[in-house]
Write a protein that holds these residues in place. Structure first.
Motif, PDB file in Angstrom:
ATOM      1  N   MET A   1      33.689  44.016  45.609  1.00 42.11           N
ATOM      2  CA  MET A   1      33.987  45.475  45.489  1.00 42.11           C
ATOM      3  C   MET A   1      33.227  46.579  46.595  1.00 42.11           C
ATOM      4  N   LEU A   2      33.977  47.329  47.134  1.00 39.25           N
ATOM      5  CA  LEU A   2      33.642  48.274  48.093  1.00 39.25           C
ATOM      6  C   LEU A   2      32.269  49.253  47.651  1.00 39.25           C
ATOM      7  N   ASN A   3      31.264  49.531  48.322  1.00 38.92           N
ATOM      8  CA  ASN A   3      30.407  50.094  47.942  1.00 38.92           C
ATOM      9  C   ASN A   3      30.855  51.796  47.765  1.00 38.92           C
ATOM     10  N   SER A   4      31.828  51.905  48.297  1.00 37.74           N
ATOM     11  CA  SER A   4      32.280  53.517  48.276  1.00 37.74           C
ATOM     12  C   SER A   4      33.851  53.846  48.284  1.00 37.74           C
ATOM     13  N   ASN A   5      34.669  54.340  47.595  1.00 33.86           N
ATOM     14  CA  ASN A   5      35.953  54.540  47.598  1.00 33.86           C
ATOM     15  C   ASN A   5      36.424  55.088  48.842  1.00 33.86           C
ATOM     16  N   LEU A   6      35.531  55.817  49.619  1.00 41.12           N
ATOM     17  CA  LEU A   6      35.954  56.317  50.974  1.00 41.12           C
ATOM     18  C   LEU A   6      36.290  55.165  51.955  1.00 41.12           C
ATOM     19  N   LEU A   7      35.805  54.007  51.661  1.00 40.64           N
ATOM     20  CA  LEU A   7      36.052  52.690  52.528  1.00 40.64           C
ATOM     21  C   LEU A   7      37.444  52.317  52.349  1.00 40.64           C
ATOM     22  N   ARG A   8      37.937  52.558  51.426  1.00 37.46           N
ATOM     23  CA  ARG A   8      39.547  52.118  51.221  1.00 37.46           C
ATOM     24  C   ARG A   8      40.498  52.707  52.206  1.00 37.46           C
ATOM     25  N   LYS A   9      39.934  53.817  52.774  1.00 35.57           N
ATOM     26  CA  LYS A   9      40.943  54.624  53.836  1.00 35.57           C
ATOM     27  C   LYS A   9      41.225  54.103  55.039  1.00 35.57           C
ATOM     28  N   LEU A  10      40.130  53.030  55.276  1.00 32.53           N
ATOM     29  CA  LEU A  10      39.972  52.452  56.646  1.00 32.53           C
ATOM     30  C   LEU A  10      41.206  51.362  56.787  1.00 32.53           C
ATOM     31  N   ASP A  11      41.525  51.104  58.175  1.00 26.56           N
ATOM     32  CA  ASP A  11      42.182  50.051  58.237  1.00 26.56           C
ATOM     33  C   ASP A  11      41.809  49.357  59.458  1.00 26.56           C
ATOM     34  N   MET A  12      42.534  48.227  59.921  1.00 25.76           N
ATOM     35  CA  MET A  12      41.941  47.451  61.249  1.00 25.76           C
ATOM     36  C   MET A  12      41.951  48.153  62.333  1.00 25.76           C
ATOM     37  N   GLN A  13      42.934  49.265  62.740  1.00 24.77           N
ATOM     38  CA  GLN A  13      42.892  49.853  63.991  1.00 24.77           C
ATOM     39  C   GLN A  13      41.687  50.953  63.938  1.00 24.77           C
ATOM     40  N   ASP A  14      41.039  51.268  62.654  1.00 28.61           N
ATOM     41  CA  ASP A  14      39.672  52.280  62.807  1.00 28.61           C
ATOM     42  C   ASP A  14      38.792  51.250  63.157  1.00 28.61           C
ATOM     43  N   LEU A  15      38.717  49.919  62.696  1.00 27.93           N
ATOM     44  CA  LEU A  15      37.588  48.907  63.179  1.00 27.93           C
ATOM     45  C   LEU A  15      37.526  48.855  64.376  1.00 27.93           C
ATOM     46  N   MET A  16      39.084  48.494  65.187  1.00 30.60           N
ATOM     47  CA  MET A  16      39.219  48.146  66.603  1.00 30.60           C
ATOM     48  C   MET A  16      38.551  49.241  67.408  1.00 30.60           C
ATOM     49  N   VAL A  17      38.735  50.615  67.051  1.00 27.47           N
ATOM     50  CA  VAL A  17      38.465  51.897  67.606  1.00 27.47           C
ATOM     51  C   VAL A  17      36.890  51.848  67.605  1.00 27.47           C
ATOM     52  N   PHE A  18      36.196  51.477  66.490  1.00 26.59           N
ATOM     53  CA  PHE A  18      34.793  51.453  66.434  1.00 26.59           C
ATOM     54  C   PHE A  18      34.384  50.622  67.530  1.00 26.59           C
ATOM     55  N   VAL A  19      34.759  49.352  67.648  1.00 26.55           N
ATOM     56  CA  VAL A  19      33.959  48.532  68.751  1.00 26.55           C
ATOM     57  C   VAL A  19      34.381  48.926  69.943  1.00 26.55           C
ATOM     58  N   ALA A  20      35.690  49.147  70.214  1.00 31.24           N
ATOM     59  CA  ALA A  20      36.081  49.811  71.478  1.00 31.24           C
ATOM     60  C   ALA A  20      35.292  50.981  72.235  1.00 31.24           C
ATOM     61  N   VAL A  21      34.967  51.857  71.225  1.00 32.03           N
ATOM     62  CA  VAL A  21      34.220  53.165  71.501  1.00 32.03           C
ATOM     63  C   VAL A  21      32.629  52.569  71.675  1.00 32.03           C
ATOM     64  N   TYR A  22      32.005  51.940  71.080  1.00 31.69           N
ATOM     65  CA  TYR A  22      30.678  51.114  71.111  1.00 31.69           C
ATOM     66  C   TYR A  22      30.596  50.523  72.427  1.00 31.69           C
ATOM     67  N   GLU A  23      31.595  49.817  72.813  1.00 33.46           N
ATOM     68  CA  GLU A  23      31.668  48.992  74.050  1.00 33.46           C
ATOM     69  C   GLU A  23      32.018  49.699  75.438  1.00 33.46           C
ATOM     70  N   GLN A  24      32.801  50.824  74.996  1.00 33.54           N
ATOM     71  CA  GLN A  24      33.218  51.252  76.289  1.00 33.54           C
ATOM     72  C   GLN A  24      32.671  52.720  76.511  1.00 33.54           C
ATOM     73  N   SER A  25      32.309  53.383  75.526  1.00 37.93           N
ATOM     74  CA  SER A  25      31.741  54.761  75.650  1.00 37.93           C
ATOM     75  C   SER A  25      32.656  55.966  76.036  1.00 37.93           C
ATOM     76  N   SER A  26      33.879  55.542  76.088  1.00 36.22           N
ATOM     77  CA  SER A  26      34.615  56.729  76.567  1.00 36.22           C
ATOM     78  C   SER A  26      36.178  56.602  75.607  1.00 36.22           C
ATOM     79  N   VAL A  27      36.458  57.836  75.082  1.00 36.17           N
ATOM     80  CA  VAL A  27      37.745  57.784  74.545  1.00 36.17           C
ATOM     81  C   VAL A  27      38.937  57.672  75.206  1.00 36.17           C
TER      82      VAL A  27
END
Length: 306
Positions: A1-27
């Motif tokens: 189960m998820l710790n928060s219902n807010l996490l249900r709104k996330l999808d794979m694209q959101d996670l890919m954006v997170f990793v890409a922003v972390y690695e590239q530091s540029s929108v």
């Protein structure tokens, strides 16, 4: 189960954006890499910030800097994406205990002195059959060897020191700056140099990699100054030996100075104000994203640097 219902709104694209922003530091770079609009990247970041209840990335003049929570999250999010890919492809995860494997890393002396010793200790402690071959970094990034797999990773100075690094994936491993190292008997007043006293001394220049220019002399030139280099050494350690018993100056990365300088013999001083800092970056080919052994190696190096 998820710790928060807010996490249900996330999808794979959101996670890919997170990793890409972390690695590239540029929108802008992230939108180009993921082939989505900048507004889509901004929307994904908004969802991520709401779901994880943290700013995650802070806008600065030059980059998007991760918060401490984003830094803690990064490896977990990378693993989520990696595991989803494994579910799709059925590829086995690399197991470093199964058989002997050799990794080839092109890196300067900085890596061999500061990062590699701790990396090897971690392998030995875990009884892993890992061999690391270090190839000397010369003037340019070895593009062909990195693309065809003869080199697994490149460690080099940054940011933006090497134009031929742009096609590759990258991650900043460390931030560092330069300090002036001198024999203890020739320490300058107030333990620091200004521009005039800095160029009045003669210098030793270590050449741990081949280059037509260097950060110190490039910066001095912009100020209208030059320095006199009386000796060039093939390594930082050799340069230190030349320094002993003279009034010469040696510029060393601060992290290396702490690691290799004998404080009973040498003192370190502040350089002239304004001398720029630098980063140590890790580069790899985009095809290596699907190579679980390469991914594992990058994780181990990142852990050591953390």
């Amino acid at each position: 189960m998820l710790n928060s219902n807010l996490l249900r709104k996330l999808d794979m694209q959101d996670l890919m954006v997170f990793v890409a922003v972390y690695e590239q530091s540029s929108v802008t770079e992230v939108s180009e890499t993921l082939c989505v609009s900048q507004s889509t990247v901004s929307y994904c970041l908004k969802k991520l910030r709401t779901s994880f209840e943290d700013e995650l990335f802070i806008h600065t003049r030059n980059a998007m800097w991760p918060t401490s929570k984003a830094t803690r999250m990064y490896s977990h999010v990378v693993n989520i994406i990696k595991n989803i890919n494994l579910c799709h492809s059925g590829v086995n995860v690399f197991d470093p205990t199964e058989k002997e494997i050799t990794f080839n890393i092109c890196a300067p002396e900085y890596f061999e002195l500061l990062i590699l010793p701790d990396l090897l200790k971690s392998f030995i402690k875990s009884n892993l059959p890992i061999i690391v071959n270090t190839h000397k970094f010369h003037k340019d990034v070895p593009v062909e060897q990195l693309v065809d797999g003869r080199i697994d990773l490149v460690i080099c100075a940054g940011p933006n020191f090497h134009r031929d690094a742009k096609p590759f994936k990258s991650k900043i491993l460390l931030d560092d700056d330069l300090v002036c190292v001198v024999d203890k008997h020739f320490t300058p007043p107030e333990n620091r140099f200004n521009l005039d006293t800095f160029v009045a001394r003669q210098h030793i220049f270590p050449t741990p990699w081949t280059s037509d220019t260097n950060m110190v002399d490039g910066w001095l030139g912009k100020q209208g100054y030059t320095r006199q280099i009386v000796a060039r050494a093939n390594s930082y350690v050799a340069a230190l030996e030349m320094l002993s018993g003279t009034d010469l100056v040696l510029m060393l990365p601060r992290r290396l100075q702490k690691r290799i300088c004998d404080e009973t013999k040498f003192a370190f001083c502040k350089p002239p104000a304004g001398l720029p800092s630098f980063t140590i970056d890790m580069l790899w080919d985009r095809k290596a994203e699907q190579n679980t052994a390469n991914t594992w190696l990058r994780e181990q190096i990142a852990k050591v640097c953390a």
